[in-house]
Enzyme design. Structure first.
Site, PDB file in Angstrom:
ATOM      1  N   GLY A   1       7.465   2.713  -6.711  1.00 59.73           N
ATOM      2  CA  GLY A   1       8.233   3.894  -7.103  1.00 59.73           C
ATOM      3  C   GLY A   1       8.371   4.877  -5.963  1.00 59.73           C
ATOM      4  O   GLY A   1       8.236   4.514  -4.799  1.00 59.73           O
TER       5      GLY A   1
ATOM      6  N   HIS B   1      13.942   1.611   0.124  1.00 64.00           N
ATOM      7  CA  HIS B   1      13.907   0.726  -1.051  1.00 64.00           C
ATOM      8  C   HIS B   1      15.330   0.342  -1.458  1.00 64.00           C
ATOM      9  O   HIS B   1      15.603  -0.802  -1.816  1.00 64.00           O
ATOM     10  CB  HIS B   1      13.271   1.441  -2.247  1.00 64.00           C
ATOM     11  CG  HIS B   1      11.839   1.826  -2.063  1.00 64.00           C
ATOM     12  ND1 HIS B   1      11.431   3.118  -1.875  1.00 64.00           N
ATOM     13  CD2 HIS B   1      10.720   1.071  -2.045  1.00 64.00           C
ATOM     14  CE1 HIS B   1      10.131   3.156  -1.751  1.00 64.00           C
ATOM     15  NE2 HIS B   1       9.659   1.926  -1.840  1.00 64.00           N
TER      16      HIS B   1
ATOM     17  N   LYS C   1       8.706  -2.391   7.617  1.00 66.08           N
ATOM     18  CA  LYS C   1       7.831  -1.283   8.032  1.00 66.08           C
ATOM     19  C   LYS C   1       6.377  -1.689   7.795  1.00 66.08           C
ATOM     20  O   LYS C   1       5.512  -1.428   8.610  1.00 66.08           O
ATOM     21  CB  LYS C   1       8.145   0.011   7.269  1.00 66.08           C
ATOM     22  CG  LYS C   1       7.276   1.155   7.772  1.00 66.08           C
ATOM     23  CD  LYS C   1       7.690   2.473   7.205  1.00 66.08           C
ATOM     24  CE  LYS C   1       7.200   2.675   5.802  1.00 66.08           C
ATOM     25  NZ  LYS C   1       5.732   2.877   5.727  1.00 66.08           N
ATOM     26  N   ASP C   2       6.160  -2.358   6.650  1.00 70.30           N
ATOM     27  CA  ASP C   2       4.821  -2.879   6.365  1.00 70.30           C
ATOM     28  C   ASP C   2       4.733  -4.280   6.959  1.00 70.30           C
ATOM     29  O   ASP C   2       4.734  -5.287   6.238  1.00 70.30           O
ATOM     30  CB  ASP C   2       4.589  -2.896   4.855  1.00 70.30           C
ATOM     31  CG  ASP C   2       4.627  -1.499   4.276  1.00 70.30           C
ATOM     32  OD1 ASP C   2       3.663  -0.755   4.490  1.00 70.30           O
ATOM     33  OD2 ASP C   2       5.635  -1.143   3.653  1.00 70.30           O
TER      34      ASP C   2
ATOM     35  N   SER D   1       7.539   6.729   1.306  1.00 69.19           N
ATOM     36  CA  SER D   1       7.290   7.634   0.175  1.00 69.19           C
ATOM     37  C   SER D   1       6.313   8.727   0.590  1.00 69.19           C
ATOM     38  O   SER D   1       6.312   9.824   0.035  1.00 69.19           O
ATOM     39  CB  SER D   1       6.714   6.852  -0.999  1.00 69.19           C
ATOM     40  OG  SER D   1       7.561   5.773  -1.301  1.00 69.19           O
TER      41      SER D   1
HETATM   42  O1  PAF Z   1       4.903  -2.110  -0.304  1.00 68.09           O
HETATM   43  C1  PAF Z   1       4.640  -1.687  -1.451  1.00 68.09           C
HETATM   44  O2  PAF Z   1       5.252  -0.750  -1.979  1.00 68.09           O
HETATM   45  C2  PAF Z   1       3.499  -2.334  -2.222  1.00 68.09           C
HETATM   46  O3  PAF Z   1       2.463  -2.699  -1.383  1.00 68.09           O
HETATM   47  C3  PAF Z   1       3.950  -3.509  -3.090  1.00 68.09           C
HETATM   48  C4  PAF Z   1       4.478  -4.662  -2.247  1.00 68.09           C
HETATM   49  C5  PAF Z   1       5.003  -3.060  -4.075  1.00 68.09           C
HETATM   50  C6  PAF Z   1       2.748  -4.049  -3.889  1.00 68.09           C
HETATM   51  O4  PAF Z   1       2.208  -3.070  -4.726  1.00 68.09           O
END
Ligand code: PAF
Length: 282
Positions: free
Chosen positions: A31, A37, A149-150, A186
């Protein structure tokens, strides 16, 4: 768009879509949605017959209780954005739906979760693997979308999918940035306006560092990035590592074909991550 709150409901909606021969694309989120996103959502809609977005703040991936409590929760606004974007199904389950019983699984990802985020956030990636595998099991997507980014998270998810033999294609998506260069997150919502201006230096220095490659060793580039950022008030680098993009292990030279620099920096008390590609795997 429909909003479903239980695993049972989403499973039955997805099962009938599959029966009609439709492909399901999935964007898992926690969220507090932003343009980053929405770029995943846009691609997901373009590639698949139906798009499912989950919104679930996963407790098992937080190693800090305060961080979990402070994580922004904005379901109404998120649903508005997703509806406008053309999403078909929003899945916003409760903890008891995702984890009817406590998830005791311990994943073994070899060396890739023993570095960087893995060192500084013990247990984090085990929690990510738990929730993403659980969500995949519920939603049964054909494709799932994750932001680069992750960077380390993406590697973990790929390893998890391989280990469990899951029939889902992982689609990596480029980092979205503000015009200033600041990577969208976020967590940016927790920065004051002044801190936001300061945080711009993270991407600025990372981009600049690509020009140092020709004249500097890996170690020298790391040192320069860290000292430049640490010299700015309110910024404190937690780690900066230049790694092989596949194995995520630190590099001693530039010889690898895929070279990525990954950083975690505190801006005040907000922890931000970002990364830059020095050499791409073309
Ligand atoms: O990257 C994220 O927002 C979270 O780590 C994910 C992949 C939704 C898992 O909770």
């Amino acid at each position: 768009m429909i909003l479903v709150k239980t695993a049972k409901e989403v499973q039955s909606v997805v099962a009938s879509l599959h029966l009609e021969g439709k492909t399901i694309g999935f964007v898992p989120t926690m969220g507090a949605l932003h343009e980053g996103h929405l770029s995943l959502v846009k691609q997901c809609i373009a590639d698949n017959n139906a798009c499912v977005v989950s919104i679930f703040v996963n407790p098992t991936q937080f190693n800090n209780k305060e961080d979990l409590e402070k994580y922004p929760r904005t379901l109404d606004r998120d649903c508005e954005l997703l509806s406008k974007a053309g999403v078909d199904i929003v899945f916003a389950p409760g903890v008891e739906d995702v984890y009817p019983e406590p998830d005791m699984r311990q994943f073994d990802f070899g060396q890739i979760d023993k570095v960087m985020e893995g060192v500084h956030r013990p247990g984090h990636f085990n929690g990510v693997a738990q929730v993403v595998s659980r969500l995949f099991d519920i939603v049964k997507p054909d494709k799932a979308y994750f932001g680069q980014k992750d960077f380390q998270q993406l590697a973990i998810i790929r390893a998890m999918v391989k280990q469990l033999g899951l029939p889902v294609q992982i689609v990596p998506m480029p980092i979205m940035r503000e015009a200033s260069g600041l990577a969208l997150s976020s967590r940016n919502e927790r920065l004051t306006n002044d801190q936001k201006e300061i945080a711009v230096n993270i991407s600025k220095v990372l981009f600049e560092s690509r020009e140092w490659m020709a004249d500097c060793t890996v170690e020298e580039v790391v040192e320069k990035v860290v000292s430049k950022l640490n010299s700015i008030e309110e910024l404190e680098v937690e780690y900066y590592e230049i790694v092989d993009g596949y194995t995520l292990q630190s590099l001693a030279n530039w010889n690898s074909s895929y070279v990525v620099g990954c950083i975690a920096v505190y801006c005040g008390n907000v922890r931000l991550i970002d990364n830059v590609v020095y050499k791409a795997n073309s």
